[in-house]
Design a protein around this motif. Sequence first.
Motif, PDB file in Angstrom:
ATOM      1  N   MET A 156      40.264  27.588  28.351  1.00 33.64           N
ATOM      2  CA  MET A 156      40.239  26.990  29.764  1.00 33.64           C
ATOM      3  C   MET A 156      39.519  27.999  30.754  1.00 33.64           C
ATOM      4  O   MET A 156      38.685  27.579  31.782  1.00 33.64           O
ATOM      5  N   PHE A 157      39.495  29.156  30.612  1.00 35.90           N
ATOM      6  CA  PHE A 157      38.868  30.252  31.517  1.00 35.90           C
ATOM      7  C   PHE A 157      37.442  30.043  31.625  1.00 35.90           C
ATOM      8  O   PHE A 157      36.620  29.816  32.567  1.00 35.90           O
ATOM      9  N   TYR A 158      36.648  29.957  30.340  1.00 34.61           N
ATOM     10  CA  TYR A 158      35.469  29.686  30.305  1.00 34.61           C
ATOM     11  C   TYR A 158      34.990  28.309  30.731  1.00 34.61           C
ATOM     12  O   TYR A 158      33.925  28.269  31.468  1.00 34.61           O
ATOM     13  N   GLN A 159      35.664  27.326  30.471  1.00 37.30           N
ATOM     14  CA  GLN A 159      35.571  26.218  30.935  1.00 37.30           C
ATOM     15  C   GLN A 159      35.329  26.051  32.578  1.00 37.30           C
ATOM     16  O   GLN A 159      34.331  25.389  33.203  1.00 37.30           O
ATOM     17  N   ASN A 160      36.301  26.561  33.080  1.00 36.16           N
ATOM     18  CA  ASN A 160      36.589  26.498  34.716  1.00 36.16           C
ATOM     19  C   ASN A 160      35.404  27.447  35.071  1.00 36.16           C
ATOM     20  O   ASN A 160      35.151  26.992  36.380  1.00 36.16           O
ATOM     21  N   LYS A 201      43.892  30.150  54.663  1.00 34.52           N
ATOM     22  CA  LYS A 201      44.960  29.106  54.795  1.00 34.52           C
ATOM     23  C   LYS A 201      44.975  28.039  54.070  1.00 34.52           C
ATOM     24  O   LYS A 201      45.967  27.692  53.538  1.00 34.52           O
ATOM     25  N   LEU A 202      43.575  27.575  53.587  1.00 30.40           N
ATOM     26  CA  LEU A 202      43.423  26.431  52.704  1.00 30.40           C
ATOM     27  C   LEU A 202      43.655  27.090  51.302  1.00 30.40           C
ATOM     28  O   LEU A 202      44.415  26.097  50.591  1.00 30.40           O
ATOM     29  N   ILE A 203      43.504  28.022  50.917  1.00 26.92           N
ATOM     30  CA  ILE A 203      43.749  28.594  49.486  1.00 26.92           C
ATOM     31  C   ILE A 203      45.163  28.774  49.662  1.00 26.92           C
ATOM     32  O   ILE A 203      45.944  28.508  48.468  1.00 26.92           O
ATOM     33  N   LYS A 204      46.029  29.284  50.696  1.00 24.38           N
ATOM     34  CA  LYS A 204      47.467  29.445  50.499  1.00 24.38           C
ATOM     35  C   LYS A 204      48.102  28.374  50.379  1.00 24.38           C
ATOM     36  O   LYS A 204      48.933  28.292  49.575  1.00 24.38           O
ATOM     37  N   VAL A 205      47.602  27.178  51.136  1.00 28.17           N
ATOM     38  CA  VAL A 205      48.257  25.798  50.720  1.00 28.17           C
ATOM     39  C   VAL A 205      47.976  25.400  49.528  1.00 28.17           C
ATOM     40  O   VAL A 205      48.726  24.484  48.921  1.00 28.17           O
ATOM     41  N   TRP A 206      46.916  25.491  48.934  1.00 26.98           N
ATOM     42  CA  TRP A 206      46.470  25.196  47.712  1.00 26.98           C
ATOM     43  C   TRP A 206      46.978  25.814  46.315  1.00 26.98           C
ATOM     44  O   TRP A 206      47.218  25.154  45.387  1.00 26.98           O
ATOM     45  N   ILE A 207      47.559  27.090  46.517  1.00 27.98           N
ATOM     46  CA  ILE A 207      47.842  27.737  45.348  1.00 27.98           C
ATOM     47  C   ILE A 207      48.918  27.094  44.399  1.00 27.98           C
ATOM     48  O   ILE A 207      49.106  27.156  43.229  1.00 27.98           O
ATOM     49  N   PRO A 208      50.093  26.362  45.155  1.00 30.61           N
ATOM     50  CA  PRO A 208      51.080  25.672  44.312  1.00 30.61           C
ATOM     51  C   PRO A 208      50.519  24.799  43.456  1.00 30.61           C
ATOM     52  O   PRO A 208      50.840  24.446  42.274  1.00 30.61           O
ATOM     53  N   VAL A 209      49.542  23.962  44.062  1.00 36.05           N
ATOM     54  CA  VAL A 209      48.869  22.883  43.207  1.00 36.05           C
ATOM     55  C   VAL A 209      48.010  23.515  42.122  1.00 36.05           C
ATOM     56  O   VAL A 209      48.076  23.018  40.915  1.00 36.05           O
ATOM     57  N   SER A 238      35.204  19.524  46.698  1.00 36.86           N
ATOM     58  CA  SER A 238      35.649  20.711  47.139  1.00 36.86           C
ATOM     59  C   SER A 238      37.266  20.971  46.438  1.00 36.86           C
ATOM     60  O   SER A 238      37.348  22.155  46.144  1.00 36.86           O
ATOM     61  N   MET A 239      37.758  19.869  46.080  1.00 33.48           N
ATOM     62  CA  MET A 239      38.956  20.043  45.333  1.00 33.48           C
ATOM     63  C   MET A 239      38.981  20.551  43.869  1.00 33.48           C
ATOM     64  O   MET A 239      39.591  21.442  43.096  1.00 33.48           O
ATOM     65  N   ASN A 245      40.165  24.173  42.789  1.00 31.66           N
ATOM     66  CA  ASN A 245      41.189  24.086  41.493  1.00 31.66           C
ATOM     67  C   ASN A 245      40.481  25.195  40.504  1.00 31.66           C
ATOM     68  O   ASN A 245      41.076  25.954  39.699  1.00 31.66           O
ATOM     69  N   ASN A 246      39.072  25.042  40.143  1.00 33.25           N
ATOM     70  CA  ASN A 246      38.712  25.790  39.181  1.00 33.25           C
ATOM     71  C   ASN A 246      38.197  27.283  39.459  1.00 33.25           C
ATOM     72  O   ASN A 246      38.642  28.074  38.699  1.00 33.25           O
ATOM     73  N   LEU A 247      37.955  27.585  40.813  1.00 35.23           N
ATOM     74  CA  LEU A 247      37.647  28.849  41.327  1.00 35.23           C
ATOM     75  C   LEU A 247      39.152  29.678  41.458  1.00 35.23           C
ATOM     76  O   LEU A 247      39.077  30.812  40.983  1.00 35.23           O
ATOM     77  N   LEU A 248      39.910  29.100  41.922  1.00 35.83           N
ATOM     78  CA  LEU A 248      41.290  29.658  42.042  1.00 35.83           C
ATOM     79  C   LEU A 248      42.078  29.992  40.763  1.00 35.83           C
ATOM     80  O   LEU A 248      42.889  30.775  40.634  1.00 35.83           O
ATOM     81  N   SER A 249      41.599  29.025  39.725  1.00 31.21           N
ATOM     82  CA  SER A 249      42.475  29.432  38.302  1.00 31.21           C
ATOM     83  C   SER A 249      41.807  30.549  37.695  1.00 31.21           C
ATOM     84  O   SER A 249      42.459  31.189  36.666  1.00 31.21           O
ATOM     85  N   LEU A 250      40.628  31.150  37.822  1.00 37.58           N
ATOM     86  CA  LEU A 250      40.211  32.053  37.129  1.00 37.58           C
ATOM     87  C   LEU A 250      40.904  33.542  37.490  1.00 37.58           C
ATOM     88  O   LEU A 250      41.208  34.088  36.304  1.00 37.58           O
ATOM     89  N   PRO A 251      41.326  33.947  38.401  1.00 39.63           N
ATOM     90  CA  PRO A 251      42.235  35.179  38.375  1.00 39.63           C
ATOM     91  C   PRO A 251      43.552  34.902  37.890  1.00 39.63           C
ATOM     92  O   PRO A 251      43.998  35.855  37.157  1.00 39.63           O
ATOM     93  N   PHE A 252      44.266  33.648  37.903  1.00 40.51           N
ATOM     94  CA  PHE A 252      45.451  33.382  37.154  1.00 40.51           C
ATOM     95  C   PHE A 252      45.190  33.560  35.736  1.00 40.51           C
ATOM     96  O   PHE A 252      46.123  33.932  35.042  1.00 40.51           O
ATOM     97  N   ALA A 253      44.087  32.847  35.347  1.00 36.84           N
ATOM     98  CA  ALA A 253      43.715  32.900  33.979  1.00 36.84           C
ATOM     99  C   ALA A 253      43.301  34.171  33.472  1.00 36.84           C
ATOM    100  O   ALA A 253      43.760  34.523  32.302  1.00 36.84           O
ATOM    101  N   ALA A 254      42.692  35.031  33.950  1.00 35.87           N
ATOM    102  CA  ALA A 254      42.303  36.340  33.629  1.00 35.87           C
ATOM    103  C   ALA A 254      43.690  37.050  33.511  1.00 35.87           C
ATOM    104  O   ALA A 254      43.821  37.955  32.402  1.00 35.87           O
ATOM    105  N   PHE A 255      44.629  36.864  34.343  1.00 41.74           N
ATOM    106  CA  PHE A 255      45.952  37.738  34.330  1.00 41.74           C
ATOM    107  C   PHE A 255      46.813  37.300  32.975  1.00 41.74           C
ATOM    108  O   PHE A 255      47.329  38.253  32.409  1.00 41.74           O
TER     109      PHE A 255
END
Length: 372
Positions: free
Chosen positions: A109-113, A137-145, A258-259, A263-273
């Motif tokens: 998933m990390f590689y594909q994103n 602010k936009l990132i903070k709103v989007w994190i739950p998604v 943009s969405m 989704n893909n950019l913000l998923s990278l640090p979570f996936a790395a963790f």
Amino acid sequence: MSSDFKLEGVKGHEIEDPEVGSPNGIHNILAERRTMTLSDRLFRGNRAGHGDTISFSPSDGNEKHGHGSAKKSGPLLSGTAYCISSCSMILLNKVVLSSYNFNAGVSLMFYQNLISTVIVVFLGFSGVVTVEKLNWKLIKVWIPVNVIFIGMLVSGMYSLKYVNIAMVTILKNVTNILTALGELYMFRKHQNQKVWTAMFLMIISAISSGITDISFDTVGYAWQFSNCILTASYSLTLRRVMDEAKKYTRSGSLNEVSMVLLNNLLSLPFAAFLIILFDEWEYVINADVVKLPAFWVVATASGLLGLSISFTSMWFLHQTGPTTYSLVGSLNKIPISLAGLVLFRVPLSLPNLFSILFGLFAGIFFVRAKMT
């Protein structure tokens, strides 16, 4: 003729769950919005400005003929591209996870994103697509998604590893039921009797398919039902967050590209963790399969196809509309299921085959019921 392309009368034309294993299920939610200006918000090119009109003189016969031909071939080409992208991505993901026996779903998933992120950023910088500038602010709103998005992808990867494609397709019908129940509870949206009948048929098909599945895998089914819950949650949460997120953009809107980037950019640090947490990095470093060039070709291709689904779906929606898009998406499950059964030589009993076909029929009936 207005340069804006708007999806009028979308209300009531619900789209089915995101594609199996797809990294971006956003287009299914956006297709439900009452109006969207895909061409103006997403793609830049030589077109008339907002509200401009385009007129043709009698001498423009050749231009009219060319435009008419393009208009006729557009739906066919875009629909074919969407179906091919969808089928190919699912099959390639299955190859990576099962045929190559790759046991690091989060890493895949990390590689594909990462591929999707790099391509969208490149297209944004080159001016091919319009991407909103990200802010905290936009990132903070989007994190739950995004958290639900990651869970949806990971569970989808692992379910596809243990369960055959046809059964994954049938079991994903449960997502539609959970989404409908969520809409009733959260948005007070009531469905007609035909829709509830279709969902009842989906439940019967899912149960009968599971009972008659010769290659039944408890772990795989657990992952798949988790994926259904997370996919429905993603759909419902996204609908709530989208309007809130628009407040923190410069344009006052948030297009699909943009969405996809969010989704893909913000998923990278979570996936790395998660990769570090589950020691996947150690497996990836030592696994023999990652030393095979063919594996990387297939993994990269599946990532590219995942992103292409977003663009081909936008193109297809642009050329047709949500009704045709819904029906084609449902019918597209038939060749995907059959290809999965044949290519991966899935052991199959006659009752299981009939259960799968019944489930595919129930999915088509569901889409038709939603259109009425």
